[in-house]
Each structure stands twice: as structure tokens, then as C-alpha cells.
Write an enzyme that holds these catalytic residues in place. Structure first.
Site, PDB file in Angstrom:
ATOM      1  N   GLY A   4     146.334 -27.644  38.664  1.00 16.69           N
ATOM      2  CA  GLY A   4     145.409 -28.328  37.752  1.00 16.69           C
ATOM      3  C   GLY A   4     145.922 -28.202  36.329  1.00 16.69           C
ATOM      4  NE  ARG A  27     138.820 -29.360  47.372  1.00 15.61           N
ATOM      5  CZ  ARG A  27     138.174 -29.106  46.243  1.00 15.61           C
ATOM      6  NH1 ARG A  27     138.325 -29.887  45.199  1.00 15.61           N
ATOM      7  NH2 ARG A  27     137.366 -28.068  46.175  1.00 15.61           N
ATOM      8  CB  SER A  54     138.248 -23.741  40.514  1.00 14.27           C
ATOM      9  OG  SER A  54     138.520 -24.934  41.174  1.00 14.27           O
ATOM     10  NE  ARG A  80     135.874 -17.168  37.413  1.00 12.42           N
ATOM     11  CZ  ARG A  80     136.429 -17.481  36.234  1.00 12.42           C
ATOM     12  NH1 ARG A  80     137.671 -17.110  35.951  1.00 12.42           N
ATOM     13  NH2 ARG A  80     135.743 -18.155  35.337  1.00 12.42           N
ATOM     14  CG  HIS A  95     138.828 -12.281  33.385  1.00 13.28           C
ATOM     15  ND1 HIS A  95     137.877 -12.617  34.317  1.00 13.28           N
ATOM     16  CD2 HIS A  95     139.309 -13.475  32.940  1.00 13.28           C
ATOM     17  CE1 HIS A  95     137.783 -13.931  34.430  1.00 13.28           C
ATOM     18  NE2 HIS A  95     138.647 -14.485  33.597  1.00 13.28           N
ATOM     19  N   GLY A 110     142.988 -13.796  30.097  1.00 14.89           N
ATOM     20  CA  GLY A 110     143.762 -15.040  30.084  1.00 14.89           C
ATOM     21  C   GLY A 110     143.613 -15.851  28.814  1.00 14.89           C
TER      22      GLY A 110
HETATM   23  C1  GLV Z   1     137.970 -17.542  32.247  1.00 10.29           C
HETATM   24  O1  GLV Z   1     138.214 -17.021  33.311  1.00 10.29           O
HETATM   25  C2  GLV Z   1     137.285 -18.788  32.129  1.00 10.29           C
HETATM   26  O2  GLV Z   1     136.765 -19.298  33.134  1.00 10.29           O
HETATM   27  O3  GLV Z   1     137.195 -19.307  30.997  1.00 10.29           O
END
Ligand code: GLV
Ligand code: GLV
Length: 323
Positions: A158, A181, A212, A240, A288, A290
Site C-alpha cells: 500500500g 489482495r 493493515s 500491527r 511503535h 514509525g
Molecule cells: C500508527 O501505527 C498509525 O496507525 O498511525
């Protein structure tokens, strides 16, 4: 009359400025850097027209019922929305704002940093320098795996997956595989080959998870998955935590089934400090982060405020989730 909004946390000042300048809402807030407790969330949302939340807040039917019929908009300071009960939200006609695009570059950058840190064993190296383990330059010490000539597999090509692929190609990656997909036209830019997940898993030297969290991807990286990976394979997840079965990952890492793993996301978050994964040298865990650059978080704060205002006023939201 001012509309009521509830913010589940302190948010970047860029967002607060936009809310106060608009002059259309009365802001109440969980005024802390720590998560709001469930009971305080249920109390805080009462009568709210707008809710600004984070990915750590579970927004389900109970929260929506506690908010009551005024609630028009939920704005999440995240690109992921697996913490929102979308069906319940849809049923009630509530609009949702989120923050795609603005965090793509920061998250891709962090994922590449995590991949390199994991593959080249940076945390272990830093530790050895500090603890006196660095006794000399040794030909066979702290060797890892390089990207040059490698095959990289991106699960979920993505926005972020593609940004990761674009950044990895210049390292001399030979093949870029991806699964998901559907095949993507834009994959041509990175010579991406659309392959079944099994093929990606068994042929990749590096696997990057960037999909996702959905019922389909929940627990996708399990015993069967890791057993198909190369023994020299490096696994990286910045999507995730629950995409991964962590017991199976622990087993794969400790038995030498796979070489190493880098995780920016875990189950739960935070990961308890006594978690077995943290005892492994070949597992690099980040908290977490990112999207955590100063500028990106500022822009996310502003965007989530604009989304909230759009929803309150019944106008366009800059990033509305369509469902
Ligand atoms: C971080 O994981 C977000 O979904 O922004
Ligand atoms: C390493 O430092 C080398 O000179 O090969």
C-alpha cells in the site's frame, strides 16, 4: 452554542492551535501523556459532538453509547483504524477522520532503519561496545545479512509498503516480491512481482509486513508461515502486532528457524519487560515509533484537528475514511 469535543490525550500543539482558532468547539481533554482509563473515557465522551482519539483507545459500541446521539465525528491521530468498531460507527452515521499519507515517509524510513538494525545487528553491537565485549576486529564477529543482491518480500504494498520498497531498491535489491489482495499497477516502479503469500515467504531473504490489520491478516505470521521462511530470513513488522503470533515467532527465533526479527509493533503494547521475545539477541523491538518525527507528528496533529472540525461543521474533512 459551542460543540463539545473530547480529546483522549495531549496532542501536538499544532492541532490544539487549530481547534482553538476555529472557535466552534469547547475542548475537554484527558490532559496527560498516558492513556485514558476506560472509565474516564466513558465519562469524558458523554454528550460529545466530536471525539479525537489515538490508536490505543478502543472505540466500540460501549463508547459510542456512552457518547450518546450528539456524536458526529471521530478523528483518530493515526493511519490505522483497527481500534475503531467501524460497523457500529457506520450504523450510527458517524464520520471518521484519520491521518494517511502524512506519515508514509516517516514510517517507511523507520521500517528501513529497523530492517538494517536487525539484519546488521546494531543493538547487539552497541551493547558489546558498552559492556567490553569488543576485544578486537574479528573476522567472524557480529556478522549479519546484507540487502545487496537479496530478495525482499513486502506483504501489503500500500502507501507505506510502496514507500518502503522505493527506499530499499537502491540498496541493490535483486527481486522485490509483494503479496496482498490485488496486484498493483504502481508496483512496476520497483519492478515488484505479485506472488502468492507462500511464494513470497519461501523465496524472500527479508520479509516486511506492511499490511493493515483485518480478520484476514490477524495471526497471519504463525508457525506455518515461519517454517516456510529461509533459515537466513529476516522478518520485519511495522504494521500491527497482532498480525504476528508471538509465541510462534519466539519459537522460530530461538530454534534458528529464522535468523532475526525487527518489530515496531507488538501484542500487547507496551510489551511487558519480562516478555520472552526480549530475552533474544536476534529480536529487535521498538516502541511503535514509525511515525515519530517531530514534523510528522505535528502534521498529524493538525490534520486530526482539521478532520474533527470538518466533521463537527458538516463540511469536507481533509482525510475522511470512506466505508
Ligand atoms: C500508527 O501505527 C498509525 O496507525 O498511525
Ligand atoms: C574494514 O574496516 C576493512 O578495512 O576491511
Amino acid at each position: 452554542k459551542l460543540m463539545k469535543v473530547f480529546l483522549t490525550r495531549r496532542i501536538p500543539p499544532e492541532g490544539m492551535k487549530i481547534l482553538s482558532a476555529a472557535g466552534v468547539c469547547e475542548v475537554s481533554q484527558w490532559d496527560s501523556d498516558e492513556p485514558v482509563q476506560r472509565a474516564d473515557l466513558l465519562k469524558g465522551v458523554q454528550g460529545a459532538h466530536g471525539l479525537l482519539c489515538l490508536l490505543s483507545d478502543k472505540i466500540d459500541a460501549e463508547v459510542l453509547d456512552a457518547a450518546g446521539p450528539n456524536l458526529k465525528v471521530i478523528s483518530t491521530l493515526s493511519v490505522g483504524y483497527d481500534h475503531l468498531a467501524i460497523d457500529e460507527i457506520k450504523k450510527r452515521g458517524i464520520r471518521v477522520g484519520y491521518t494517511p499519507d502524512v506519515l508514509t515517509d516517516a514510517t517507511a524510513e523507520l521500517t528501513v532503519a529497523l530492517l538494517l538494525a536487525t539484519a546488521r545487528r546494531l543493538p547487539e553491537g552497541v551493547e558489546e561496545v558498552k559492556n567490553g565485549g569488543w576485544s578486537s576486529w574479528k573476522p567472524l564477529w557480529l556478522c549479519g545479512y546484507g540487502l545487496s543482491g537479496s530478495t525482499v518480500g513486502v506483504i501489503g504494498l500500500g502507501r507505506i509498503g510502496m514507500a518502503i520498497a522505493r527506499r530499499l531498491m537502491p540498496f541493490g535489491v535483486k527481486r522485490l516480491l509483494y503479496s496482498g489482495r490485488t496486484a498493483k499497477d504502481y508496483a512496476a516502479e520497483v519492478n515488484g512481482e505479485y506472488v502468492p503469500l507462500d511464494t513470497l515467504v519461501s523465496e524472500s531473504d527479508f520479509i516486511v509486513v506492511s499490511c493493515s490489520l483485518t480478520p484476514e491478516t490477524q495471526g497471519m505470521c504463525d508457525k506455518a508461515f515461519f517454517s516456510k521462511m529461509k533459515n537466513t530470513g529476516v522478518f520485519v513488522n511495522s504494521s500491527r502486532g497482532t498480525v504476528v503470533n508471538q509465541e510462534d515467532l519466539y519459537e522460530a527465533l530461538s530454534s534458528g528457524q529464522i535468523a532475526a526479527a525487527g518489530l515496531d509493533v507488538t501484542t500487547p503494547e507496551p510489551l511487558p519487560t519480562n516478555h520472552p521475545l526480549l530475552t533474544l539477541k536476534n529480536c529487535v523491538v521498538l516502541p511503535h515509533i514509525g511515525s515519530a518525527t517531530y514534523s510528522t507528528r505535528g502534521i498529524m496533529g493538525a490534520l486530526s484537528a482539521q478532520n474533527l472540525l470538518g466533521g463537527l461543521q458538516g463540511t469536507d474533512m481533509p482525510s475522511e475514511l470512506t466505508f
